[in-house]
Design an enzyme around this catalytic site. Sequence first.
Site, PDB file in Angstrom:
ATOM      1  NE  ARG A 145       4.756  -1.167   2.064  1.00 24.78           N
ATOM      2  CZ  ARG A 145       5.083   0.060   2.468  1.00 24.78           C
ATOM      3  NH1 ARG A 145       6.321   0.315   2.881  1.00 24.78           N
ATOM      4  NH2 ARG A 145       4.188   1.029   2.458  1.00 24.78           N
TER       5      ARG A 145
ATOM      6  CE  LYS B 216       2.314  -0.597  -2.243  1.00 26.97           C
ATOM      7  NZ  LYS B 216       1.181  -1.295  -1.594  1.00 26.97           N
TER       8      LYS B 216
ATOM      9  CG  HIS C  64      -0.143  -6.194   5.072  1.00 24.84           C
ATOM     10  ND1 HIS C  64       0.666  -5.162   4.645  1.00 24.84           N
ATOM     11  CD2 HIS C  64      -1.236  -5.612   5.621  1.00 24.84           C
ATOM     12  CE1 HIS C  64       0.078  -4.007   4.914  1.00 24.84           C
ATOM     13  NE2 HIS C  64      -1.070  -4.247   5.499  1.00 24.84           N
TER      14      HIS C  64
ATOM     15  NE  ARG D  88       2.771  -1.209   5.737  1.00 26.55           N
ATOM     16  CZ  ARG D  88       3.437  -0.072   5.903  1.00 26.55           C
ATOM     17  NH1 ARG D  88       4.533  -0.069   6.627  1.00 26.55           N
ATOM     18  NH2 ARG D  88       3.016   1.045   5.358  1.00 26.55           N
TER      19      ARG D  88
ATOM     20  CG  HIS E 267       0.344   4.100   5.904  1.00 28.55           C
ATOM     21  ND1 HIS E 267       0.638   3.306   6.981  1.00 28.55           N
ATOM     22  CD2 HIS E 267      -0.353   3.313   5.036  1.00 28.55           C
ATOM     23  CE1 HIS E 267       0.136   2.096   6.785  1.00 28.55           C
ATOM     24  NE2 HIS E 267      -0.471   2.078   5.624  1.00 28.55           N
TER      25      HIS E 267
ATOM     26  CE1 TYR F  74      -3.934  -2.323   8.134  1.00 24.33           C
ATOM     27  CE2 TYR F  74      -3.606  -0.276   6.926  1.00 24.33           C
ATOM     28  CZ  TYR F  74      -3.488  -1.644   7.019  1.00 24.33           C
ATOM     29  OH  TYR F  74      -2.925  -2.343   5.983  1.00 24.33           O
TER      30      TYR F  74
END
Length: 283
Positions: free
Chosen positions: A127, A154, A232, A235, A258, A267
Amino acid sequence: MRAYRTDWAAFVAWCHAQSVTALPAQPETVSAWIASRLEQGRKAATLARGVAAVSCAHELAGLESFSRSRVVQDALRGMRRTLGTAPTRKSPATVDLLRRMLDIQPDTLIGQRNRALLALGFAGALRRSELVALEIGDLVSQEGGALLTLRRSKTDPDGAGQTIGILNGSIIRTLEHISTWCEAAGITSGRLFRSVDRHGRIGGSLSDRSVARIIKTAAEAVGLDPERFSGHSLRAGFITSGAEAGADALLIAETSRHQSLDVLRSYVRRASLLKTHAGHRFL
């Protein structure tokens, strides 16, 4: 918190202009504010966040939250029907595109920094906030690549730390670009990525917005619409490239970190919509 403060300030200013009370606010006031922001062209997620921010301000003041008010909920439902809830997806900087972005960088100190930043952001599925927070000591060379420690992210707000592997690779050559940048800039400690002025003078840390600008500028330099790209995109580019190459989702998740495989699968699914299409055998 920054976004909540911005939303709350906007709500207070709007209430002042309308000569109504912001704290405590009536549900009808919040509903009217939603309608006003909707007319301004705000996105659904932005509007929902604004309501959450105002509700949070009331809770912090010891007042009853209005988030469950039927008036407010009806306004939010009407907003979703008008705007829809699908997020605006930015384009991923996939490996082929990234290679073009790297090749187009000038042989200057700024170009060397940008190559290192773009390559590492992609190779680590990072990120933009993670990129600008990196210290040079967070990257430790190993046989075949390096280990990168992320002190806070995050998905790790408490700062427990996460470590991922970074491959140099034969196409992107991430570690070579980082080595070139650090040697040229004389960086031996402290922040890995720093500002550089037009005279080649090294400054302080980059902001996360600077990362977005670097990506957009690189996209524009290779002939693409910069508005389609964001911080973004690096990533998303790693995840999409991994999915297109047939990499296992769990292996991709080891790098992307994730917490929800459902998010990651979105994705992977987008990347394989045509490759695994049911119509291949008969269309």
